[in-house]
Motif scaffolding. Structure first.
Motif, short mmCIF file in Angstrom:
data_model
loop_
_atom_site.label_atom_id
_atom_site.label_comp_id
_atom_site.label_asym_id
_atom_site.label_seq_id
_atom_site.Cartn_x
_atom_site.Cartn_y
_atom_site.Cartn_z
N ILE A 188 0.84 -1.19 0.00
CA ILE A 188 0.00 0.00 0.00
C ILE A 188 0.87 1.24 0.00
O ILE A 188 1.80 1.37 0.80
CB ILE A 188 -0.93 0.02 1.24
N LYS A 189 0.57 2.15 -0.92
CA LYS A 189 1.31 3.41 -0.97
C LYS A 189 0.33 4.54 -1.25
O LYS A 189 0.33 5.16 -2.32
CB LYS A 189 2.40 3.34 -2.06
N ASP A 190 -0.53 4.78 -0.27
CA ASP A 190 -1.54 5.83 -0.42
C ASP A 190 -0.89 7.21 -0.49
O ASP A 190 0.06 7.50 0.24
CB ASP A 190 -2.51 5.81 0.77
N SER A 191 -1.40 8.04 -1.39
CA SER A 191 -0.92 9.42 -1.47
C SER A 191 -2.09 10.41 -1.48
O SER A 191 -2.03 11.44 -0.81
CB SER A 191 -0.06 9.61 -2.73
N PHE A 192 -3.17 10.08 -2.22
CA PHE A 192 -4.29 11.01 -2.37
C PHE A 192 -4.84 11.41 -1.00
O PHE A 192 -5.04 12.60 -0.72
CB PHE A 192 -5.38 10.38 -3.23
N ASN A 193 -5.12 10.43 -0.16
CA ASN A 193 -5.74 10.74 1.13
C ASN A 193 -4.72 11.06 2.22
O ASN A 193 -5.08 11.15 3.40
CB ASN A 193 -6.66 9.61 1.57
N LYS A 194 -3.45 11.21 1.84
CA LYS A 194 -2.42 11.62 2.80
C LYS A 194 -1.83 12.99 2.49
O LYS A 194 -1.41 13.71 3.38
CB LYS A 194 -1.30 10.58 2.85
N GLU A 195 -1.83 13.34 1.20
CA GLU A 195 -1.17 14.58 0.79
C GLU A 195 -2.14 15.71 0.49
O GLU A 195 -1.72 16.86 0.35
CB GLU A 195 -0.30 14.32 -0.44
N LEU A 196 -3.43 15.41 0.37
CA LEU A 196 -4.41 16.43 -0.01
C LEU A 196 -5.32 16.77 1.17
O LEU A 196 -5.51 15.96 2.08
CB LEU A 196 -5.23 15.94 -1.20
N PRO A 197 -5.91 17.96 1.14
CA PRO A 197 -6.77 18.38 2.26
C PRO A 197 -8.03 17.54 2.37
O PRO A 197 -8.69 17.24 1.37
CB PRO A 197 -7.11 19.84 1.93
N CYS A 212 -10.47 17.90 -0.75
CA CYS A 212 -10.47 17.09 -1.97
C CYS A 212 -11.21 15.77 -1.79
O CYS A 212 -11.52 15.09 -2.77
CB CYS A 212 -9.04 16.79 -2.40
N PHE A 213 -11.49 15.41 -0.51
CA PHE A 213 -12.14 14.12 -0.27
C PHE A 213 -12.70 14.08 1.14
O PHE A 213 -12.38 14.91 2.00
CB PHE A 213 -11.15 12.97 -0.46
N SER A 214 -13.54 13.07 1.37
CA SER A 214 -14.11 12.81 2.70
C SER A 214 -13.86 11.35 3.04
O SER A 214 -14.07 10.47 2.21
CB SER A 214 -15.62 13.06 2.69
N PHE A 215 -13.44 11.10 4.27
CA PHE A 215 -13.29 9.71 4.70
C PHE A 215 -14.67 9.08 4.83
O PHE A 215 -15.61 9.69 5.36
CB PHE A 215 -12.58 9.64 6.06
#
Length: 522
Positions: free
Chosen positions: A6-15, A31-34
């Motif tokens: 796993i190498k998540d970036s979208f939900n780690k680097e964006l607001p 940019c997203f909601s959990f």
């Protein structure tokens, strides 16, 4: 355990959306909601793309495991991951719709394998803050169509998102198929979709529309860093180059659509991939009879905004909207306008080149454009199957008479008895010109046939074929689903055992729901 890298970036680097509740709302400066997938009552994996599985690092024993089933139906969350839904807006049928977002898609995580990063998401896994009045679920019929089509497009050589798995949820979902006030319960299903990224034009539009230029810049910089790194560090010039890359990829994508006769049906800006991939398979279809005015979408039946021959123009319109979204980062219209003008200039050139290959004309001639235009005219004179016509055209020899040439392609006519009088004369004139043109080719007939057969598929996923698989699957029979999947992996090969699928749409399917027109209903 599946032992994924796993190498998540979208939900780690964006607001991220600071509100944690899974309630319908306007999500701002994020940019997203959990959000977690909805647990299903009795999930069952129906099919797995072995090619996609291997690209992700799965082996057969893993895809048949309980862990695989539970994770890719939303019943378990892979350790140390945080599923989420993306925030985006978009123009729908030419009108700004405001916030849309992942209303029935939940992104699970990003997997790295063999130095390539993939984003995986579940479609039909439950509601999100972007679901508006919907339930976030999907049904078996639309899920089969998406699963088969995304894989079919990949093997056709069309830029596309992929599919890893198709599963039943075990739950019933209420849907009004034709929006006519007659809802009914259908089998719920979930597709795991895979792509390098699911970013769309609408992801950028939403922030410009709201005047949130800080988040816009953050997202654009992220996109360049992870998906267009070769363009260099973020700067005004890099943003311009980024837009040019998106325009070029989008042009290549739509050329492929026109080549194989694919009609997307819902070319809203939220359905336009920033990577130039075909994304969101809803009411799509392949041309049966060659008809520039055809659309598969019931919602679009009146105005036909997204009909076959308008697709290149709509891609350009959508690029204009993306240019408007990126403008605040560039603050100069001229370079963006130049890129849009370049698209307009390049499309006819690329279309002509594509048609040269479809017709087996490998030594371009100044008269070719007229030959192609005349063919498109004569194809409209009587209902002629696009896929069958171009595939059979490769069998025409330089030494054939006009009569012999027409006989070789007559299987493509839906009603051969109509090919008389002026219609017959038009076909004879065109074939005479085509045979004369072939005389100028130095390529031997067999070599020309082989080359033509690499761009003119023998098999495509006709709507009636998908509907037959759906009807069987509704009864618990998945043999046809598997047969079509195997067939569509080799669309340019002869595959004699599947010859029955090299056929025109049967008459019973002409006006049948699911076989001619489709709605956006999931």
């Amino acid at each position: 355990m599946l032992n994924l890298t796993i190498k998540d970036s979208f939900n780690k680097e964006l607001p991220v959306d600071l509100v944690k509740d899974n309630t319908r709302r306007q999500v701002v400066e994020a940019c997203f909601s959990f959000v977690k997938p909805k647990k299903t009552s009795n999930p069952k994996i129906l099919h797995v793309s072995e090619d996609m599985a291997s690209r992700l690092g799965f082996y057969e024993e893993k895809t048949s495991s309980e862990a695989f089933k539970n994770i890719f139906t939303g019943n378990e969350i892979y350790p140390n991951t945080n599923p989420y839904a993306m925030c985006y807006g978009g123009h729908q049928f030419g009108h700004w719709a405001g916030q849309l977002g992942d209303g029935r898609a939940i992104n699970l995580f990003e997997v790295t394998h063999n130095k390539k990063n993939w984003a995986l998401q579940l479609k039909g896994a439950g509601e999100t803050p972007y679901s508006r009045t919907a339930d976030g679920l999907a049904v078996l019929r639309s899920s089969i169509r998406e699963y088969l089509c995304s894989e079919a497009m990949y093997y056709l050589g069309v830029p596309t998102t992929r599919a890893l798995s198709l599963a039943l949820s075990g739950d019933q979902v209420l849907r009004d198929v034709m929006y006519d006030g007659n809802p009914a319960y259908e089998k719920g299903a979930i597709v795991c979709r895979v792509a390098e990224s699911f970013l769309r034009f609408g992801n950028y539009q939403i922030f410009t529309a709201r005047g949130d230029l800080k988040t816009l810049k953050t997202l654009v910089d992220y996109t360049i860093k992870h998906h267009f790194k070769y363009l260099g560090e973020p700067s005004k010039n890099t943003y311009i180059s980024f837009f040019k890359e998106v325009a070029n990829r989008s042009l290549d994508m739509v050329i492929h659509w026109q080549r194989v006769g694919f009609v997307h049906g819902v070319m809203n800006t939220d359905n336009m991939s920033i990577l130039g991939l075909t994304i969101d398979y809803g009411p799509y279809g392949w041309l049966e009879g060659y008809d520039h005015g055809w659309t598969p979408n019931t919602t679009d039946n009146t105005h036909k905004r997204y009909r076959y021959d308008s697709q290149p123009e709509i891609v350009l319109w959508n690029l204009y909207q993306l240019a408007n979204a990126l403008y605040p980062l560039i603050e100069e219209a001229e370079p963006l306008e130049a890129i849009l003008e370049s698209y307009q200039e390049e499309f006819p050139k690329k279309y002509l080149k594509m048609m040269h290959y479809k017709l087996g004309l490998f030594s371009p001639n100044e008269m070719d454009e007229k030959l192609i235009f005349n063919l498109e005219e004569v194809l409209h004179k009587t209902e002629t199957d696009m896929t069958i016509f171009f595939r059979l055209l490769s069998s025409v020899s330089k030494n054939d008479t006009v009569k012999e040439a027409i006989r070789k392609i007559e299987k493509a006519f839906y009603t051969s008895s109509e090919v008389v009088g002026e219609i017959k004369k038009s076909w004879e004139n065109w074939f005479q010109n085509y045979l004369d043109r072939l005389e100028k080719e130095t390529v031997l007939d067999e070599e020309r046939k082989a080359k033509m057969n690499t761009v003119n598929p023998k098999y495509v996923l006709r709507n009636y074929m998908a509907q037959l698989a759906i009807d069987d699957a509704d009864k618990g029979n998945y043999a046809l689903l598997n047969e079509l999947y195997e067939l569509l992996k080799k669309p340019y090969e002869e595959q004699p055992k599947y010859e029955r699928w090299f056929a025109k749409r049967p008459e019973w399917a002409r006006n049948k729901v699911g076989c001619s027109m489709l709605s956006c209903s999931s």
